[in-house]
Design a protein around this motif. Structure first.
Motif, PDB file in Angstrom:
ATOM      1  N   HIS A   1       0.823  -1.208   0.000  1.00 44.48           N
ATOM      2  CA  HIS A   1       0.000   0.000   0.000  1.00 44.48           C
ATOM      3  C   HIS A   1       0.855   1.255   0.000  1.00 44.48           C
ATOM      4  O   HIS A   1       2.018   1.232   0.385  1.00 44.48           O
ATOM      5  N   ASP A   2       0.232   2.376  -0.397  1.00 46.95           N
ATOM      6  CA  ASP A   2       0.932   3.656  -0.330  1.00 46.95           C
ATOM      7  C   ASP A   2       0.918   4.171   1.106  1.00 46.95           C
ATOM      8  O   ASP A   2       0.419   3.506   2.018  1.00 46.95           O
ATOM      9  N   PHE A   3       1.460   5.332   1.316  1.00 48.40           N
ATOM     10  CA  PHE A   3       1.576   5.929   2.651  1.00 48.40           C
ATOM     11  C   PHE A   3       0.224   6.091   3.340  1.00 48.40           C
ATOM     12  O   PHE A   3       0.126   6.043   4.555  1.00 48.40           O
ATOM     13  N   TRP A   4      -0.822   6.271   2.559  1.00 47.52           N
ATOM     14  CA  TRP A   4      -2.150   6.541   3.107  1.00 47.52           C
ATOM     15  C   TRP A   4      -2.971   5.276   3.311  1.00 47.52           C
ATOM     16  O   TRP A   4      -4.112   5.345   3.749  1.00 47.52           O
ATOM     17  N   GLY A   5      -2.422   4.100   2.986  1.00 46.94           N
ATOM     18  CA  GLY A   5      -3.132   2.848   3.189  1.00 46.94           C
ATOM     19  C   GLY A   5      -3.907   2.372   1.980  1.00 46.94           C
ATOM     20  O   GLY A   5      -4.602   1.364   2.049  1.00 46.94           O
ATOM     21  N   GLN A   6      -3.790   3.049   0.850  1.00 46.07           N
ATOM     22  CA  GLN A   6      -4.469   2.649  -0.384  1.00 46.07           C
ATOM     23  C   GLN A   6      -3.617   1.622  -1.129  1.00 46.07           C
ATOM     24  O   GLN A   6      -2.392   1.676  -1.072  1.00 46.07           O
ATOM     25  N   ASP A   7      -4.270   0.720  -1.859  1.00 46.27           N
ATOM     26  CA  ASP A   7      -3.542  -0.217  -2.708  1.00 46.27           C
ATOM     27  C   ASP A   7      -2.772   0.600  -3.747  1.00 46.27           C
ATOM     28  O   ASP A   7      -3.357   1.370  -4.499  1.00 46.27           O
ATOM     29  N   ILE A   8      -1.469   0.429  -3.785  1.00 41.18           N
ATOM     30  CA  ILE A   8      -0.632   1.277  -4.635  1.00 41.18           C
ATOM     31  C   ILE A   8      -0.875   1.048  -6.123  1.00 41.18           C
ATOM     32  O   ILE A   8      -0.583   1.899  -6.947  1.00 41.18           O
ATOM     33  N   SER A   9      -1.454  -0.084  -6.498  1.00 44.05           N
ATOM     34  CA  SER A   9      -1.700  -0.365  -7.912  1.00 44.05           C
ATOM     35  C   SER A   9      -3.001   0.258  -8.420  1.00 44.05           C
ATOM     36  O   SER A   9      -3.240   0.270  -9.621  1.00 44.05           O
ATOM     37  N   LYS A  10      -3.828   0.782  -7.529  1.00 47.24           N
ATOM     38  CA  LYS A  10      -5.095   1.392  -7.951  1.00 47.24           C
ATOM     39  C   LYS A  10      -4.862   2.763  -8.572  1.00 47.24           C
ATOM     40  O   LYS A  10      -3.898   3.452  -8.256  1.00 47.24           O
TER      41      LYS A  10
END
Length: 168
Positions: A115-124
């Motif tokens: 995930h990115d820094f904010w907790g989102q799936d980085i591939s989205k």
């Protein structure tokens, strides 16, 4: 002196003395070629500034460096003293309190690395693409040891900042 601050005399005078011949081509070795140095010869020093050539001679290497590191640590930490008891502000809510990688059931392998820094799936597509797994891991470890205590989060961040500052 030339533009580099070097004496011009050295190379020109040696060429005149040797007759502009490179060594080995009709050159008869002189005392200078056999290792005797001229009185104004100063070889470049490999010495590191501030470190005695013989470590046992100074005795202050570790003590002096340690004292400087402590001073830098304190100078880096003091300005943040008044923020220790503050709440989470601005993006802290998203990066810490609402981030499932920090407070959720995920482990290191489940979310922090994907995930990115904010907790989102980085591939989205809507991901911020801000990948900071070490920072997120420190938030996670902080949460696991002290919960959402803002004092603990601030103290950890100031300690890490001050430590890195003193290492530089």
């Amino acid at each position: 002196l030339n533009f580099r601050g070097c004496r011009r005399r050295g190379m020109r005078q040696r060429r005149r003395e040797e007759g502009n011949r490179p060594p080995g081509e009709g050159h008869t070795p002189s005392q200078k070629d056999q290792g005797e140095k001229s009185p104004d010869f100063n070889p470049p020093s490999n010495r590191v500034p501030g470190v005695p050539e013989d470590p046992s001679a100074g005795g202050r290497i570790l003590g002096g460096d340690l004292a400087l590191a402590v001073v830098i640590f304190v100078l880096a930490a003091v300005p943040y003293g008044n923020a220790m008891h503050g709440e989470f502000v601005f993006d802290d809510a998203f990066a810490v309190r609402d981030n499932r990688d920090v407070v959720g059931p995920y482990g290191v392998s489940g979310g922090i690395l994907a995930h990115d820094f904010w907790g989102q799936d980085i591939s989205k597509h809507d991901s911020h693409k801000s990948y900071r797994p070490i920072t997120t891991l420190t938030f996670r470890l902080n949460f696991m040891t002290t919960g959402l205590s803002t004092v603990a989060f601030h103290a950890t961040n100031v300690a890490l900042h001050s430590t890195v500052s003193s290492l530089l």
